[in-house]
Design a protein around this motif. Structure first.
Motif, PDB file in Angstrom:
ATOM      1  N   SER A   1     -28.946 -66.222 -20.986  1.00 50.24           N
ATOM      2  CA  SER A   1     -29.195 -66.760 -19.754  1.00 50.24           C
ATOM      3  C   SER A   1     -30.102 -68.082 -19.028  1.00 50.24           C
ATOM      4  O   SER A   1     -29.941 -68.799 -18.339  1.00 50.24           O
ATOM      5  CB  SER A   1     -29.386 -65.786 -18.407  1.00 50.24           C
TER       6      SER A   1
ATOM      7  N   VAL B   1     -25.414 -70.298  -5.983  1.00 50.00           N
ATOM      8  CA  VAL B   1     -24.485 -68.338  -6.658  1.00 50.00           C
ATOM      9  C   VAL B   1     -24.196 -68.269  -7.875  1.00 50.00           C
ATOM     10  O   VAL B   1     -24.567 -66.690  -7.596  1.00 50.00           O
ATOM     11  CB  VAL B   1     -23.546 -68.280  -5.438  1.00 50.00           C
ATOM     12  N   LEU B   2     -23.561 -68.855  -8.931  1.00 51.83           N
ATOM     13  CA  LEU B   2     -23.322 -68.690 -10.113  1.00 51.83           C
ATOM     14  C   LEU B   2     -24.966 -68.641 -10.662  1.00 51.83           C
ATOM     15  O   LEU B   2     -25.443 -67.821 -11.871  1.00 51.83           O
ATOM     16  CB  LEU B   2     -22.464 -69.705 -10.742  1.00 51.83           C
ATOM     17  N   ARG B   3     -26.446 -69.307 -10.299  1.00 49.09           N
ATOM     18  CA  ARG B   3     -27.335 -69.676 -10.628  1.00 49.09           C
ATOM     19  C   ARG B   3     -27.624 -67.961 -11.380  1.00 49.09           C
ATOM     20  O   ARG B   3     -28.377 -67.979 -11.233  1.00 49.09           O
ATOM     21  CB  ARG B   3     -28.533 -70.783 -10.114  1.00 49.09           C
ATOM     22  N   GLY B   4     -28.044 -67.437  -9.088  1.00 46.00           N
ATOM     23  CA  GLY B   4     -27.825 -66.926  -9.048  1.00 46.00           C
ATOM     24  C   GLY B   4     -27.940 -65.161  -9.905  1.00 46.00           C
ATOM     25  O   GLY B   4     -28.482 -64.177 -10.407  1.00 46.00           O
ATOM     26  N   ALA B   5     -25.996 -65.715 -10.278  1.00 44.48           N
ATOM     27  CA  ALA B   5     -25.493 -64.374 -10.849  1.00 44.48           C
ATOM     28  C   ALA B   5     -26.100 -64.216 -12.563  1.00 44.48           C
ATOM     29  O   ALA B   5     -26.114 -63.901 -13.572  1.00 44.48           O
ATOM     30  CB  ALA B   5     -23.968 -64.392 -11.372  1.00 44.48           C
ATOM     31  N   VAL B   6     -25.826 -65.547 -12.679  1.00 43.51           N
ATOM     32  CA  VAL B   6     -26.169 -66.090 -14.203  1.00 43.51           C
ATOM     33  C   VAL B   6     -27.843 -65.478 -14.620  1.00 43.51           C
ATOM     34  O   VAL B   6     -28.609 -64.866 -15.801  1.00 43.51           O
ATOM     35  CB  VAL B   6     -26.820 -67.173 -15.112  1.00 43.51           C
TER      36      VAL B   6
ATOM     37  N   LEU C   1     -29.739 -63.619 -13.310  1.00 47.35           N
ATOM     38  CA  LEU C   1     -29.694 -61.145 -13.449  1.00 47.35           C
ATOM     39  C   LEU C   1     -28.768 -60.931 -13.993  1.00 47.35           C
ATOM     40  O   LEU C   1     -29.007 -59.823 -14.297  1.00 47.35           O
ATOM     41  CB  LEU C   1     -29.027 -61.482 -12.110  1.00 47.35           C
ATOM     42  N   LEU C   2     -28.439 -61.296 -15.295  1.00 45.90           N
ATOM     43  CA  LEU C   2     -27.574 -61.323 -16.544  1.00 45.90           C
ATOM     44  C   LEU C   2     -28.508 -60.454 -17.402  1.00 45.90           C
ATOM     45  O   LEU C   2     -28.022 -59.343 -17.743  1.00 45.90           O
ATOM     46  CB  LEU C   2     -27.199 -62.516 -17.393  1.00 45.90           C
TER      47      LEU C   2
ATOM     48  N   LEU D   1     -28.487 -56.427 -16.050  1.00 53.14           N
ATOM     49  CA  LEU D   1     -27.493 -55.110 -16.376  1.00 53.14           C
ATOM     50  C   LEU D   1     -28.334 -54.900 -18.305  1.00 53.14           C
ATOM     51  O   LEU D   1     -27.863 -53.515 -18.160  1.00 53.14           O
ATOM     52  CB  LEU D   1     -26.169 -56.202 -17.116  1.00 53.14           C
TER      53      LEU D   1
END
Length: 129
Positions: free
Chosen positions: A26, A38-43, A45-46, A49
């Motif tokens: 990430s 939004v995609l930067r935030g999702a990446v 937070l990887l 998991l």
């Protein structure tokens, strides 16, 4: 080492390998690829998991312990949470009064886990010996 401890070691090690891969991956993506917020935030937070998977592994192991060991671990976590909370509370006052630098929140959880380990050692070798 008993069966539950072996399973815990294997499972926890696997989640930590996945965590490191997600963390380095990430960070690399965030530094090298242009993305929508939004995609930067999702990446970003990887790595959470596999961290959640590690928490599950810890809880499975905790439930496999006898009541005394559960009590020791729970007490150590309470001590760690209280020390972390009061240290951040006190530092907040000092930060404002002495113009100290802000400590990023990302350090709160690692400090608490480290204090959990220290409190557990203190209990094992001083309190419950």
């Amino acid at each position: 080492m008993n069966k539950n401890a072996r399973q815990y070691t294997v499972r926890f090690s696997a989640t930590m390998v996945l965590y490191m891969a997600a963390l380095f991956g990430s960070v690399h993506l965030l530094q090298s690829v242009e993305m929508a917020p939004v995609l930067r935030g999702a990446v970003a937070l990887l790595p959470v998991l596999p961290g959640l998977a590690a928490l599950w592994v810890v809880m499975v192991f905790y439930r496999s312990l006898d009541e005394f060991k559960q009590r020791m671990l729970a007490e150590a976590m309470i001590i760690a949470a209280l020390l972390t909370g009061f240290a951040s509370f006190a530092y907040g006052f000092l930060e404002g009064a002495l113009d100290l630098p802000t400590i990023p929140l990302i350090w709160v959880f690692p400090v608490m886990i480290g204090l959990w380990g220290l409190a557990g050692c203190f209990q094992k070798y001083v309190v419950y010996r």
